[in-house]
Scaffold this motif. Structure first.
Motif, PDB file in Angstrom:
ATOM      1  N   LEU A 287      44.134  32.943  54.679  1.00  0.00           N
ATOM      2  CA  LEU A 287      42.805  33.434  54.299  1.00  0.00           C
ATOM      3  C   LEU A 287      42.700  34.941  54.500  1.00  0.00           C
ATOM      4  CD1 LEU A 287      40.546  30.545  55.582  1.00  0.00           C
ATOM      5  CD2 LEU A 287      41.196  31.077  53.256  1.00  0.00           C
ATOM      6  N   LEU A 288      43.357  35.476  55.556  1.00  0.00           N
ATOM      7  CA  LEU A 288      43.332  36.925  55.773  1.00  0.00           C
ATOM      8  C   LEU A 288      43.913  37.652  54.569  1.00  0.00           C
ATOM      9  CD1 LEU A 288      44.370  37.688  59.459  1.00  0.00           C
ATOM     10  CD2 LEU A 288      42.272  38.348  58.276  1.00  0.00           C
ATOM     11  N   LYS A 289      45.066  37.169  54.090  1.00  0.00           N
ATOM     12  CA  LYS A 289      45.705  37.817  52.939  1.00  0.00           C
ATOM     13  C   LYS A 289      44.838  37.710  51.698  1.00  0.00           C
ATOM     14  CE  LYS A 289      50.333  36.887  54.643  1.00  0.00           C
ATOM     15  NZ  LYS A 289      51.442  35.915  54.568  1.00  0.00           N
ATOM     16  N   VAL A 290      44.270  36.500  51.498  1.00  0.00           N
ATOM     17  CA  VAL A 290      43.442  36.291  50.306  1.00  0.00           C
ATOM     18  C   VAL A 290      42.244  37.228  50.324  1.00  0.00           C
ATOM     19  CG1 VAL A 290      41.909  34.663  49.175  1.00  0.00           C
ATOM     20  CG2 VAL A 290      44.154  33.927  49.912  1.00  0.00           C
ATOM     21  N   TYR A 291      41.553  37.293  51.483  1.00  0.00           N
ATOM     22  CA  TYR A 291      40.347  38.118  51.506  1.00  0.00           C
ATOM     23  C   TYR A 291      40.682  39.605  51.479  1.00  0.00           C
ATOM     24  CZ  TYR A 291      37.389  34.102  51.814  1.00  0.00           C
ATOM     25  OH  TYR A 291      36.750  32.943  51.500  1.00  0.00           O
ATOM     26  N   PHE A 292      41.891  39.965  51.944  1.00  0.00           N
ATOM     27  CA  PHE A 292      42.300  41.359  51.792  1.00  0.00           C
ATOM     28  C   PHE A 292      42.449  41.715  50.308  1.00  0.00           C
ATOM     29  CE2 PHE A 292      45.722  44.480  51.194  1.00  0.00           C
ATOM     30  CZ  PHE A 292      45.100  45.572  51.777  1.00  0.00           C
ATOM     31  N   LEU A 293      43.069  40.807  49.541  1.00  0.00           N
ATOM     32  CA  LEU A 293      43.226  41.064  48.096  1.00  0.00           C
ATOM     33  C   LEU A 293      41.864  41.141  47.408  1.00  0.00           C
ATOM     34  CD1 LEU A 293      46.310  38.925  47.081  1.00  0.00           C
ATOM     35  CD2 LEU A 293      46.103  41.393  47.127  1.00  0.00           C
TER      36      LEU A 293
ATOM     37  N   HIS B 113      36.901  32.015  40.971  1.00  0.00           N
ATOM     38  CA  HIS B 113      38.076  32.486  40.243  1.00  0.00           C
ATOM     39  C   HIS B 113      38.742  33.641  40.981  1.00  0.00           C
ATOM     40  CE1 HIS B 113      39.424  31.360  36.141  1.00  0.00           C
ATOM     41  NE2 HIS B 113      40.351  32.227  36.488  1.00  0.00           N
ATOM     42  N   MET B 114      37.927  34.521  41.557  1.00  0.00           N
ATOM     43  CA  MET B 114      38.483  35.622  42.344  1.00  0.00           C
ATOM     44  C   MET B 114      39.311  35.082  43.497  1.00  0.00           C
ATOM     45  SD  MET B 114      35.375  38.270  42.667  1.00  0.00           S
ATOM     46  CE  MET B 114      36.020  39.251  44.002  1.00  0.00           C
ATOM     47  N   PHE B 115      38.775  34.046  44.166  1.00  0.00           N
ATOM     48  CA  PHE B 115      39.508  33.449  45.280  1.00  0.00           C
ATOM     49  C   PHE B 115      40.816  32.842  44.790  1.00  0.00           C
ATOM     50  CE2 PHE B 115      40.774  30.088  48.118  1.00  0.00           C
ATOM     51  CZ  PHE B 115      40.590  30.645  49.359  1.00  0.00           C
ATOM     52  N   ILE B 116      40.745  32.135  43.639  1.00  0.00           N
ATOM     53  CA  ILE B 116      41.928  31.436  43.135  1.00  0.00           C
ATOM     54  C   ILE B 116      43.037  32.418  42.790  1.00  0.00           C
ATOM     55  CG2 ILE B 116      42.797  30.120  41.181  1.00  0.00           C
ATOM     56  CD1 ILE B 116      40.133  28.596  41.247  1.00  0.00           C
ATOM     57  N   VAL B 117      42.712  33.492  42.049  1.00  0.00           N
ATOM     58  CA  VAL B 117      43.789  34.413  41.662  1.00  0.00           C
ATOM     59  C   VAL B 117      44.336  35.141  42.886  1.00  0.00           C
ATOM     60  CG1 VAL B 117      43.086  34.696  39.274  1.00  0.00           C
ATOM     61  CG2 VAL B 117      42.183  36.230  41.001  1.00  0.00           C
ATOM     62  N   SER B 118      43.482  35.439  43.868  1.00  0.00           N
ATOM     63  CA  SER B 118      43.994  36.083  45.078  1.00  0.00           C
ATOM     64  C   SER B 118      44.882  35.130  45.854  1.00  0.00           C
ATOM     65  CB  SER B 118      42.843  36.546  45.956  1.00  0.00           C
ATOM     66  OG  SER B 118      42.042  37.440  45.257  1.00  0.00           O
TER      67      SER B 118
ATOM     68  N   ILE C 245      51.680  44.324  37.938  1.00  0.00           N
ATOM     69  CA  ILE C 245      51.272  43.771  36.638  1.00  0.00           C
ATOM     70  C   ILE C 245      50.381  42.553  36.851  1.00  0.00           C
ATOM     71  CG2 ILE C 245      52.108  42.685  34.531  1.00  0.00           C
ATOM     72  CD1 ILE C 245      54.663  44.333  34.855  1.00  0.00           C
ATOM     73  N   PHE C 246      50.783  41.685  37.781  1.00  0.00           N
ATOM     74  CA  PHE C 246      50.011  40.475  38.067  1.00  0.00           C
ATOM     75  C   PHE C 246      48.600  40.838  38.524  1.00  0.00           C
ATOM     76  CE2 PHE C 246      48.498  37.109  40.841  1.00  0.00           C
ATOM     77  CZ  PHE C 246      48.799  35.974  40.119  1.00  0.00           C
ATOM     78  N   PHE C 247      48.504  41.817  39.410  1.00  0.00           N
ATOM     79  CA  PHE C 247      47.198  42.167  39.971  1.00  0.00           C
ATOM     80  C   PHE C 247      46.283  42.749  38.887  1.00  0.00           C
ATOM     81  CE2 PHE C 247      44.317  44.654  42.733  1.00  0.00           C
ATOM     82  CZ  PHE C 247      43.880  43.602  43.508  1.00  0.00           C
ATOM     83  N   ILE C 248      46.831  43.655  38.049  1.00  0.00           N
ATOM     84  CA  ILE C 248      46.009  44.243  36.980  1.00  0.00           C
ATOM     85  C   ILE C 248      45.559  43.151  36.007  1.00  0.00           C
ATOM     86  CG2 ILE C 248      46.031  45.832  35.026  1.00  0.00           C
ATOM     87  CD1 ILE C 248      47.939  47.575  36.594  1.00  0.00           C
ATOM     88  N   SER C 249      46.489  42.248  35.642  1.00  0.00           N
ATOM     89  CA  SER C 249      46.144  41.193  34.694  1.00  0.00           C
ATOM     90  C   SER C 249      45.106  40.250  35.266  1.00  0.00           C
ATOM     91  CB  SER C 249      47.387  40.399  34.310  1.00  0.00           C
ATOM     92  OG  SER C 249      48.384  41.246  33.859  1.00  0.00           O
ATOM     93  N   THR C 250      45.179  39.965  36.579  1.00  0.00           N
ATOM     94  CA  THR C 250      44.173  39.056  37.141  1.00  0.00           C
ATOM     95  C   THR C 250      42.799  39.714  37.157  1.00  0.00           C
ATOM     96  OG1 THR C 250      44.787  39.769  39.343  1.00  0.00           O
ATOM     97  CG2 THR C 250      45.707  37.702  38.580  1.00  0.00           C
ATOM     98  N   LEU C 251      42.762  41.030  37.331  1.00  0.00           N
ATOM     99  CA  LEU C 251      41.460  41.713  37.247  1.00  0.00           C
ATOM    100  C   LEU C 251      40.849  41.476  35.874  1.00  0.00           C
ATOM    101  CD1 LEU C 251      41.994  45.196  38.893  1.00  0.00           C
ATOM    102  CD2 LEU C 251      40.622  43.326  39.734  1.00  0.00           C
ATOM    103  N   ALA C 252      41.698  41.546  34.831  1.00  0.00           N
ATOM    104  CA  ALA C 252      41.186  41.326  33.473  1.00  0.00           C
ATOM    105  C   ALA C 252      40.837  39.859  33.261  1.00  0.00           C
ATOM    106  CB  ALA C 252      42.222  41.782  32.453  1.00  0.00           C
ATOM    107  N   GLU C 253      41.639  38.950  33.828  1.00  0.00           N
ATOM    108  CA  GLU C 253      41.400  37.520  33.649  1.00  0.00           C
ATOM    109  C   GLU C 253      40.086  37.095  34.283  1.00  0.00           C
ATOM    110  OE1 GLU C 253      43.637  35.970  31.148  1.00  0.00           O
ATOM    111  OE2 GLU C 253      43.070  34.411  32.579  1.00  0.00           O
TER     112      GLU C 253
END
Lengths: 167, 318
Positions: free
Chosen positions: B268-274, B240-245, B194-202
């Motif tokens: 950073l690895l996890k963030v850039y994977f997201l 913003h993409m970086f922040i939500v990831s 749910i969080f991931f889908i909502s952040t895509l919209a945000e």
């Protein structure tokens, strides 16, 4: 020195933007000024040592209510947003209403015998706040929740076109 | 003397944050073009530097040099303020993100709330841009942006409540510390989705990029912006993409926890994977309609998030 300057910035911002919010002609600009006022109030909360309250102020008043007001302006038909013509009688009625409220409040506050004293505030943690809300202040907390629930139900009934219901 | 030291410190922090934001955005634009090229069986930028690494630097310099076109009959104050207001919250949010156990600028007790409070400012800048531009496409984009963010802010907040109930703190460092052994994504898989889908919209990313849908409304809310003003919207979107990831990493993927490699590297690895996942989704799924978007938000994600919260509460009590 810098602290006082920043405080003055926030305090002046709160007062100035509040004045602009009620005096600007353009409704969208007024809503933006209201948002700026709420933001400045959040800044003042930080000076009073409550970062939690500041963040909640931003989240609820600035984020939710500010956006809701803009949303309302956005979906209102343009005819509703037109400025009504000014009239002298309206101005005096408004002045009388606002003035009487001011004098009643002022008279009440002037008589009040509430003692004021400066208390050194310890930082209140969020868990303390939560515990207090669900123990000592559980009754007001629940009453507020009930009022909000009623407001939501009322809003839904209105949106459905009155008590007769949809269709 | 003391004041000078404080000013120096503030200046240093500002330089670090702005520098990171800029480099991150330049890298993400390059990464996005490369990922899209690979998915569409192309090469992407290849000319400037190794595999086009410096292409985005050249693009950025071009953007800075462009003429600033200000349309007539605009609403001046909102129009000019909007690009700055888009950047302002992203810089402030960066202050609280912990990249390693001791690598953060501010350590707030209410870190999670702080991030959500300032991300609300982004919608305001979208609406100011759309309203101020005096252009019907901008206005349409802005209206879509506000409606979308209203619909998705609620499931976003509800989905993180489960995590906060488990670890009992709003402090970002505390949340990461609580995931020493098990990542919260294992306890809260539904909340993570749910969080991931909502952040895509945000973040207005495809398939929810209705506010700037280029095939329908030109460029949406930033149609009338050019040069550096456009660049600020662009920069804020990628930041913003970086922040939500980063937030997803902190809340669900154990933050900087990981074996062998140093903490910031894991983070950073996890963030850039997201972020890579977000790009993958963008070039795989078509854009959805506004009514589908509203149905998904209000009728599916919010009830699911509430059920998740209820189940979490019951399990924690048992």
């Amino acid at each position: 020195m810098i602290k006082e300057l920043i405080f003055l910035l926030f305090a002046g911002g709160a007062v100035g933007f509040a004045l602009l919010a009620v005096s600007l002609k353009n409704l969208f600009h007024a809503a933006l000024c209201l948002a700026a006022t709420l933001f400045s109030v959040a800044g003042i909360f930080i000076f009073l040592g409550s970062e939690f309250l500041a963040v909640i102020q931003l989240l609820v008043y600035f984020g939710a209510i500010g956006i809701l007001i803009i949303f309302t302006i956005m979906i209102s038909p343009p005819a509703l947003l037109k400025n009504e013509t000014k009239s002298v009688s309206k101005f005096f009625f408004a002045l009388a209403a606002a003035g009487s409220l001011f004098f009643i409040l002022f008279a009440l506050l002037a008589q009040s015998t509430l003692e004021t004293e400066t208390v050194e505030l310890g930082l209140v943690s969020i868990s303390q706040l939560g515990t207090l809300l669900l123990t000592d202040f559980v009754f007001p907390f629940e009453v507020i929740a009930l009022v909000l629930l009623l407001a939501i139900v009322g809003a839904i009934i209105h949106a459905w076109g009155g008590a007769e219901g949809h269709e | 003397m003391d004041m000078l030291l404080v000013m120096l410190k503030i200046g240093m922090y500002a330089a670090i944050v702005i520098g990171f934001i800029t480099v991150n955005a330049l890298f993400l634009v390059w990464m996005e073009r490369k990922v899209s090229a690979k998915i569409q069986l192309r090469h992407g930028p290849m000319e400037v530097g190794w595999h086009g690494t410096f292409q985005t630097f050249a693009d950025a310099i071009k953007l800075f040099g462009k003429e600033l076109i200000t349309p007539v009959n605009i609403d001046k104050v909102p129009y000019l303020l909007a690009p700055m207001l888009a950047m302002f919250p992203t810089i402030l949010i960066f202050l609280v993100i912990p990249i390693g156990e001791n690598l953060h600028i501010l350590d707030l007790n209410v870190g999670v709330l702080y991030i959500f409070a300032f991300s609300a400012l982004g919608v305001l800048s979208i609406f100011m841009a759309g309203y101020g531009s005096n252009n019907k496409y901008s206005m349409l984009g802005a209206v879509r942006g506000v409606a979308q963010s209203l619909a998705y802010e609620i499931p976003l907040l509800l989905s993180i409540l489960g995590v906060i109930m488990i670890c009992g703190t709003l402090n970002l460092k505390g949340i990461v510390m609580a995931q020493d052994n098990v990542w919260f994504v294992l306890y809260q898989p539904l909340a993570f989705v749910i969080f991931f889908i909502s952040t895509l919209a945000e973040t207005n990313r495809a398939p929810f990029d209705l506010p700037e849908a280029e095939s329908e409304i030109i460029a949406g809310f930033h149609t009338e912006y050019s040069g550096i003003r456009f660049a600020m919207f662009f920069l804020s979107e990628y930041t913003h993409m970086f922040i939500v990831s980063a937030l997803a990493t902190i809340l669900f993927l154990g933050g900087w926890n990981g074996p062998f490699l140093p903490e910031p590297v894991w983070f950073l690895l996890k963030v850039y994977f997201l972020i890579f996942m977000m790009m993958w989704i963008r070039f795989t799924f078509p854009r959805i309609r506004i009514d589908q978007l509203m149905t998904l938000g209000w009728k599916i994600l919010i009830p699911l998030a509430l059920v998740n919260l209820l189940v979490t509460g019951i399990v924690l009590k048992l």
